[in-house]
Enzyme design. Structure first.
Site, PDB file in Angstrom:
ATOM      1  N   TYR A   1      -6.226  14.096   6.587  1.00 54.37           N
ATOM      2  CA  TYR A   1      -5.343  13.057   5.744  1.00 54.37           C
ATOM      3  C   TYR A   1      -4.264  14.167   5.049  1.00 54.37           C
ATOM      4  O   TYR A   1      -4.607  15.173   4.501  1.00 54.37           O
ATOM      5  CB  TYR A   1      -6.031  12.450   4.838  1.00 54.37           C
ATOM      6  CG  TYR A   1      -5.291  11.668   4.142  1.00 54.37           C
ATOM      7  CD1 TYR A   1      -5.091  10.365   4.167  1.00 54.37           C
ATOM      8  CD2 TYR A   1      -4.716  12.078   2.800  1.00 54.37           C
ATOM      9  CE1 TYR A   1      -4.242   9.367   3.421  1.00 54.37           C
ATOM     10  CE2 TYR A   1      -4.244  11.363   1.791  1.00 54.37           C
ATOM     11  CZ  TYR A   1      -3.575  10.215   2.221  1.00 54.37           C
ATOM     12  OH  TYR A   1      -3.052   9.407   1.310  1.00 54.37           O
TER      13      TYR A   1
ATOM     14  N   GLU B   1       3.048   9.652   3.872  1.00 63.34           N
ATOM     15  CA  GLU B   1       1.464   9.536   4.056  1.00 63.34           C
ATOM     16  C   GLU B   1       1.394   9.862   5.593  1.00 63.34           C
ATOM     17  O   GLU B   1       1.693   8.801   6.494  1.00 63.34           O
ATOM     18  CB  GLU B   1       0.884   8.610   3.613  1.00 63.34           C
ATOM     19  CG  GLU B   1      -0.678   8.391   4.135  1.00 63.34           C
ATOM     20  CD  GLU B   1      -1.278   7.235   3.602  1.00 63.34           C
ATOM     21  OE1 GLU B   1      -1.992   7.316   2.697  1.00 63.34           O
ATOM     22  OE2 GLU B   1      -1.121   6.260   4.203  1.00 63.34           O
TER      23      GLU B   1
END
Ligand code: GDP
Ligand code: MN
Length: 389
Positions: free
Chosen positions: A109, A196
């Site tokens: 992530y 993101e």
């Protein structure tokens, strides 16, 4: 402003960040064609909506023949996808991204956001990337690492190496640093609010790549971001909010039943607080701005009334630059020209308040006047209770 995954990936690519080869399509036939053009023997078909959580909701499908790529596209295009991020009403899928599938070794992530408290860009990274990052963040926050970047200094190499080490990529520190610096540059150049990448992967061949990407941009910077503003997809936004923007109104839809028409963002917030204080729920935030003309007030009524949940309208105006008699004229015009089947509570204060109240009184319309904000909120909520009784 948000953009689609395929658009975000184009931007990443233009900054030298590797993404899988792929193309967006709007039809089932297009999906098979793209699979054939891309070549290979495994593809992934991804619903393009402005919401994540698609993987768990059937919006990301693998296929090992072009025919199965078509099948997957057929299941998505034209259907409403409900994910953990869309809300229960879901979002209509109008386009899908067809990509050559990546062979994933590990998923990470990685995101960049602006941290208002430290006034820095914070890079958030975790070795536990993929579809369960929300649960990881909630259950094991120690597995999510943060690195703060001073915008005046920029992202430094040692910070990139530190992130690489904490997420288990020490052996890829050099290429990771190169990519992270490109991502950071994109974030700054394009006035991003959020960037993101989840998952950011290491492929079975050891390469780093972005498999999914979500980007949102500061609306206040769009004027200097020509290329970005063009990527806006109005189909992904609340049509009432889009229309409001066109009329110079700042409208945000909420889920309550008290429609609000207010001048000034601060007063609009206070109005919503007062409604909640009296056990009501606002249906929207709406700031009509400073010099609210009768046309603007009429547009505000029209937009607020498009929301079927609205059971009462509260107009709250504090006229400093404005004049209450103008606002009252606008309210009278709006309520006379439109069919309004809900009670309208009006609170006026400030310049020319007496003249404004007189106009409302003499209009012959069933407008309920309020003394002050508290009285207005109480009357709005009371009229709801009356309607429910
Ligand atoms: P999201 O669920 O909306 O965040 O959609 P993602 O694009 O992140 O896809 C969800 C998951 O599907 C990823 O975390 C991967 O595990 C998997 N996935 C997506 N693309 C590929 C691919 O090309 N190859 C493989 N093996 N898995 C993929
Ligand atoms: Mn994802």
């Amino acid at each position: 402003m948000n953009i689609h995954e395929y658009q975000a990936k184009e931007l990443l690519k233009s900054y030298g960040v590797p993404v899988p080869p792929g193309e967006v399509v709007y039809s089932v036939r297009g999906a098979a064609r793209v699979a054939e053009e891309l070549g290979g023997n495994r593809w992934v078909v991804k619903a393009q909506i402005h919401a994540g959580g698609r993987g768990k909701a059937g919006g990301v499908k693998m296929a090992n023949t072009p025919a199965k790529v078509s099948e997957a596209a057929d299941l998505m295009i034209g259907t409403t996808l409900v994910t953990a991020q869309t809300g229960p009403e879901g979002q209509l899928v109008q386009r899908v991204l067809v990509e050559r599938a990546s062979r994933i070794d590990r998923e990470f992530y990685l995101s960049l956001i602006i941290d208002r408290v430290s006034q820095k860009v914070v890079i958030i990274a975790s070795a536990e990337g993929g579809v369960d990052i929300e649960e990881v963040a909630a259950a094991s926050p120690e597995k999510v690492h943060k690195e703060y970047v001073d915008p005046g200094v920029g992202l430094l190499d040692f910070q990139c190496r530190k992130i690489a080490t904490t997420i288990g990529l020490a052996n890829r520190a050099a290429p990771f640093t190169r990519l992270l610096k490109r991502i950071y540059r994109l974030f700054r150049d394009k006035d991003c609010q959020l960037l993101e990448i989840n998952p950011f992967i290491v492929t079975e061949d050891g390469d780093l790549m972005a498999i999914d990407c979500k980007m949102s941009f500061d609306d206040n910077s769009l004027f200097r971001q020509g290329g970005i503003a063009e990527l806006r997809d109005f189909d992904e936004e609340d049509p009432k909010e889009v229309e409001a923007t066109g009329h110079g109104l700042n409208y945000i839809a909420l889920d309550g039943s008290v429609g609000c028409i207010v001048n000034g963002a601060g007063l609009a917030m206070a109005t919503m607080d007062a409604i909640v204080h009296h056990n009501g729920r606002p249906a929207n935030f709406l700031d009509v701005g400073g010099g609210a003309s009768p046309e603007k007030i009429a547009n505000a009524f029209r937009i607020v009334l498009k929301d079927p949940n609205v059971k009462v309208i509260l107009v709250n105006i504090f006229a400093g630059i404005n004049r209450c008699d103008w606002i009252a004229t606008g309210v009278v015009q709006a309520t006379r020209d439109q069919e309004i089947n809900v009670p309208v509570i009006v609170r006026l204060a400030g310049t020319n308040v007496e003249a404004g109240r007189k106009i409302l009184d003499e209009s012959g319309l069933a407008l309920i006047q309020a003394e002050d904000l508290d009285d207005a909120a109480a009357k709005a909520v009371a009229s709801l209770e009356g309607a429910n009784a």
